[in-house]
Design a protein around this motif. Sequence first.
Motif, PDB file in Angstrom:
ATOM      1  N   TRP A 106      -5.941  30.617 -16.592  1.00 17.72           N
ATOM      2  CA  TRP A 106      -3.389  29.833 -16.884  1.00 17.72           C
ATOM      3  C   TRP A 106      -3.947  30.157 -18.457  1.00 17.72           C
ATOM      4  O   TRP A 106      -3.151  31.186 -19.028  1.00 17.72           O
ATOM      5  N   ASN A 107      -4.757  30.082 -19.365  1.00 22.18           N
ATOM      6  CA  ASN A 107      -5.181  29.668 -20.644  1.00 22.18           C
ATOM      7  C   ASN A 107      -5.273  31.143 -20.889  1.00 22.18           C
ATOM      8  O   ASN A 107      -4.548  31.648 -22.269  1.00 22.18           O
ATOM      9  N   SER A 108      -5.800  31.870 -20.501  1.00 24.65           N
ATOM     10  CA  SER A 108      -5.988  33.826 -21.064  1.00 24.65           C
ATOM     11  C   SER A 108      -5.033  34.404 -20.765  1.00 24.65           C
ATOM     12  O   SER A 108      -5.095  35.606 -21.499  1.00 24.65           O
ATOM     13  N   GLY A 109      -3.810  33.524 -19.863  1.00 20.41           N
ATOM     14  CA  GLY A 109      -2.196  34.068 -20.173  1.00 20.41           C
ATOM     15  C   GLY A 109      -2.479  35.118 -18.574  1.00 20.41           C
ATOM     16  O   GLY A 109      -1.445  35.902 -18.252  1.00 20.41           O
ATOM     17  N   ASN A 110      -3.282  34.964 -17.921  1.00 19.75           N
ATOM     18  CA  ASN A 110      -3.262  35.709 -16.408  1.00 19.75           C
ATOM     19  C   ASN A 110      -2.787  34.290 -15.605  1.00 19.75           C
ATOM     20  O   ASN A 110      -3.148  33.234 -14.930  1.00 19.75           O
ATOM     21  N   ARG A 111      -1.400  34.671 -14.780  1.00 22.43           N
ATOM     22  CA  ARG A 111      -1.017  33.972 -14.608  1.00 22.43           C
ATOM     23  C   ARG A 111      -0.541  34.325 -12.775  1.00 22.43           C
ATOM     24  O   ARG A 111      -0.561  35.607 -12.773  1.00 22.43           O
ATOM     25  N   GLY A 112      -0.826  33.138 -12.167  1.00 23.04           N
ATOM     26  CA  GLY A 112      -0.049  34.237 -10.509  1.00 23.04           C
ATOM     27  C   GLY A 112       0.986  34.766 -10.714  1.00 23.04           C
ATOM     28  O   GLY A 112       1.996  34.770 -11.788  1.00 23.04           O
ATOM     29  N   ASP A 113       1.545  34.195  -9.291  1.00 22.85           N
ATOM     30  CA  ASP A 113       2.788  35.672  -8.694  1.00 22.85           C
ATOM     31  C   ASP A 113       4.421  34.161  -9.418  1.00 22.85           C
ATOM     32  O   ASP A 113       3.633  33.381  -8.952  1.00 22.85           O
ATOM     33  N   ASN A 136       3.304  29.469 -11.789  1.00 26.41           N
ATOM     34  CA  ASN A 136       2.487  28.104 -11.778  1.00 26.41           C
ATOM     35  C   ASN A 136       1.161  27.913 -12.039  1.00 26.41           C
ATOM     36  O   ASN A 136       0.514  28.916 -11.981  1.00 26.41           O
ATOM     37  N   GLU A 137       0.651  27.459 -12.050  1.00 23.29           N
ATOM     38  CA  GLU A 137      -0.836  26.695 -12.283  1.00 23.29           C
ATOM     39  C   GLU A 137      -1.644  27.052 -11.090  1.00 23.29           C
ATOM     40  O   GLU A 137      -1.325  26.429  -9.926  1.00 23.29           O
ATOM     41  N   ALA A 183     -22.510   3.698  -1.189  1.00 21.61           N
ATOM     42  CA  ALA A 183     -22.087   5.296  -0.426  1.00 21.61           C
ATOM     43  C   ALA A 183     -21.747   6.332  -0.060  1.00 21.61           C
ATOM     44  O   ALA A 183     -21.570   6.804  -1.304  1.00 21.61           O
ATOM     45  N   HIS A 184     -20.953   6.775   1.133  1.00 21.03           N
ATOM     46  CA  HIS A 184     -21.430   8.106   1.495  1.00 21.03           C
ATOM     47  C   HIS A 184     -20.065   8.412   1.499  1.00 21.03           C
ATOM     48  O   HIS A 184     -18.969   8.346   2.279  1.00 21.03           O
ATOM     49  N   TRP A 185     -19.564   9.565   0.216  1.00 19.67           N
ATOM     50  CA  TRP A 185     -18.741  10.260   0.239  1.00 19.67           C
ATOM     51  C   TRP A 185     -18.435  11.619   1.000  1.00 19.67           C
ATOM     52  O   TRP A 185     -19.840  12.567   1.355  1.00 19.67           O
ATOM     53  N   GLU A 186     -17.272  12.101   1.790  1.00 23.17           N
ATOM     54  CA  GLU A 186     -17.361  12.673   2.587  1.00 23.17           C
ATOM     55  C   GLU A 186     -16.287  14.132   1.222  1.00 23.17           C
ATOM     56  O   GLU A 186     -15.354  14.085   1.336  1.00 23.17           O
ATOM     57  N   VAL A 187     -16.091  14.639   0.870  1.00 25.33           N
ATOM     58  CA  VAL A 187     -15.544  15.775  -0.236  1.00 25.33           C
ATOM     59  C   VAL A 187     -15.387  17.004   0.564  1.00 25.33           C
ATOM     60  O   VAL A 187     -16.616  17.932   1.173  1.00 25.33           O
ATOM     61  N   THR A 188     -13.609  17.641   1.117  1.00 21.77           N
ATOM     62  CA  THR A 188     -13.463  18.816   1.882  1.00 21.77           C
ATOM     63  C   THR A 188     -12.702  19.767   0.747  1.00 21.77           C
ATOM     64  O   THR A 188     -11.644  19.166   0.525  1.00 21.77           O
ATOM     65  N   VAL A 189     -13.257  20.333   0.299  1.00 21.88           N
ATOM     66  CA  VAL A 189     -12.096  21.458  -0.271  1.00 21.88           C
ATOM     67  C   VAL A 189     -11.328  22.761   0.879  1.00 21.88           C
ATOM     68  O   VAL A 189     -11.760  22.930   1.748  1.00 21.88           O
ATOM     69  N   LEU A 190      -9.818  22.039   0.613  1.00 24.32           N
ATOM     70  CA  LEU A 190      -9.434  23.034   2.122  1.00 24.32           C
ATOM     71  C   LEU A 190      -8.526  24.107   1.616  1.00 24.32           C
ATOM     72  O   LEU A 190      -8.733  24.659   2.357  1.00 24.32           O
ATOM     73  N   GLN A 191      -7.836  23.980   0.916  1.00 17.93           N
ATOM     74  CA  GLN A 191      -7.471  24.751   0.208  1.00 17.93           C
ATOM     75  C   GLN A 191      -6.938  25.506  -0.696  1.00 17.93           C
ATOM     76  O   GLN A 191      -7.049  24.104  -2.024  1.00 17.93           O
ATOM     77  N   GLY A 192      -6.515  26.673  -1.121  1.00 14.03           N
ATOM     78  CA  GLY A 192      -6.495  27.014  -2.779  1.00 14.03           C
ATOM     79  C   GLY A 192      -4.296  27.300  -2.241  1.00 14.03           C
ATOM     80  O   GLY A 192      -4.334  27.954  -1.849  1.00 14.03           O
ATOM     81  N   ARG A 193      -3.852  27.463  -3.841  1.00 13.37           N
ATOM     82  CA  ARG A 193      -2.677  28.035  -3.921  1.00 13.37           C
ATOM     83  C   ARG A 193      -2.699  28.924  -5.833  1.00 13.37           C
ATOM     84  O   ARG A 193      -3.496  28.399  -7.012  1.00 13.37           O
ATOM     85  N   ASN A 194      -0.986  29.460  -5.570  1.00 15.78           N
ATOM     86  CA  ASN A 194      -1.172  29.890  -6.994  1.00 15.78           C
ATOM     87  C   ASN A 194      -2.602  31.049  -7.710  1.00 15.78           C
ATOM     88  O   ASN A 194      -2.627  30.292  -8.789  1.00 15.78           O
ATOM     89  N   VAL A 195      -3.243  31.130  -7.047  1.00 18.86           N
ATOM     90  CA  VAL A 195      -4.453  32.039  -7.315  1.00 18.86           C
ATOM     91  C   VAL A 195      -3.866  33.025  -7.942  1.00 18.86           C
ATOM     92  O   VAL A 195      -3.128  34.206  -7.998  1.00 18.86           O
ATOM     93  N   PRO A 196      -4.496  33.297  -9.680  1.00 18.34           N
ATOM     94  CA  PRO A 196      -3.822  34.878 -10.045  1.00 18.34           C
ATOM     95  C   PRO A 196      -4.440  35.684  -9.849  1.00 18.34           C
ATOM     96  O   PRO A 196      -6.121  36.163  -9.465  1.00 18.34           O
TER      97      PRO A 196
END
Length: 607
Positions: A164-171, A179-180, A21-34
């Motif tokens: 996130w686990n080291s305490g650097n959180r996003g806005d 938010n994570e 089976a051939h899969w296509e994986v697309t990384v679309l976008q991100g959010r809450n990056v610290p």
Amino acid sequence: AARRPTLPPEVQLRVRLVPCAHWEVTVLQGRNVPRLDVFGKADPYCVLKWSDSSEADEAKGKGGLMHWTGNTSSKLFKTSTRRNTLAPVWNDSFMFAIHGKPSGEEELKLSVWDWDLGKADDYVGSVRIPIDETLRLQARKKPFVGTTCWYKVTEDDKGRLSAWNSGNRGDKDSDGVENEPEVQVRFRIVKKGTIEQWTIGEKTRSLREASVTVSEAFELWELEDMCRVWYNTHPSGLVDRVQFTSYATEFLQLPLGAEEHIERMFGLIDQNNDGVLSFSELSLAMATLARGSIEEKLELGFRLNDLNGDGFISGEEVWKAVHVLWLSGGGAGEELGGNDENELAKHFLQVADTDGDDRISIHEYKAVALSDSRFLRRMGRDSAIVEFNRAPVQNLNALLDACERPRTEEGVAACLQEIAHVTRLSRGELLGAAKVEGYDMDLVRRLYMRSFALEGRDLVAALRDMLAPVHPPDDMQAMERVFRSFSESLVGANPALAGGSAAAAYSVVLAVIRLNVSLHGSGDAAGMSQQDFVCEVRGAFHCDAVGADVLHAVYEQVEKDEIVMGMASVADAVLAELIAQATLDVDRKVNHSAGRRDSARAGATEA
């Protein structure tokens, strides 16, 4: 047809097709990056790595169930980097395939990083996405849309804490909530197919899907023959870069100066990128070269000349390809219409580069190749030779037509003499054929044997020359036809040899071949003695016309230097049967001659 020997257990070969089976994986976008930089926001990118049971299985020689598809065999893929943003949009797509029965351990690891100038990149976090049955069902039900999900990237990695686990959180959001960090990914199953799975001995390897698979390109006995030769030559079953370079220089006749192309060729064949070539990897390349379509061969040629793998052949790469062609000699440059390599490279770039961007795309490469009648004739000839080697009798006329030879006995003999890539096996099979529709095979054999300039040659030297391009047929009757024709031609060119008797010469030829097998075969028993050889020829065959001194000289020639018979020695049992038959024939002739002499004497006495 004679039964071909099977491989010994340690190199037993099994090939089967398994679903893929051939899969296509697309990384679309991100959010809450610290914010991990002192100044500005972040420069995020993603790294994707698939994992399953393959790492443990490869150590056991079993191969994994997942692989990326495309021009790389790496287990890693990296998205583009988005600068100065906490909500990146990537829209980067990659392809991977899962073949065989799922183990339940397949997963895709996605890590997010913050690019930094002049120092190590900062680790944001990661997530492991299981490629489980739920995801499969969702991706399969929506083949064009796929399934899209947000994944929290908060996992630590190898002792490295996530942001996130080291305490650097996003806005914080409008409600003051932290938010994570998350990444949105889409999965689609774009097509289903099959992939080849090889088992050699106890080791299993899987090959990437190709439109020409090895099991379709070759018969099983062909694969077994190639596999046997491969493992006899390379007991480990692997060839490294140094050995491959030596083979490419010696057998492919690539000149010094072609190192970049040899390295590129090695990389294309080495599918799992482990730095060595296995038999299954080499066989897949051979399948494309031997029985692939013109389109597939062109794609392989394009990738070979695209030295940096960027999807284009640059002006410099064109010059390097022409330079290698020029160094190869043999009039290759003149054949393509140039008297100077720089002039030829410039001309080819001008003709092929239709959009004027100083580089050649795959579409431009195919267009210029398919418009060249010389190229098409060469490709047609190569394909005809490959098919002839596979089934000589059935594909003889196609070979004659492709090589522009008449459909006559003279044309057949000329083809067998002049076409270099006709294999020894196929020559032997055709020459041993009892009947080929439209041709007198006895005449073909006589015409072919005359090409060896037999006049004035001794028997052993002439036999060496004849067997150099011909592998003796496995079938006893076919072998008899070949050696009888050779013996008749040899005596015809040398009437004093063996008393001018073709039957006596044939008997000596069989004895010499049996002597060669006895002295140089793989058996542990001691070889035939000189006295036994002389007695066998002069006694069993009644060859008084061949002097003992000549037979002693023949023995010493064979003892000193083996007569190369082919990929495997002719079976002693077949030779013994041929010799027994020849002895009976000679006995009949001797008894018949003796009877005639007795009758003549009796008549004279009565008179």
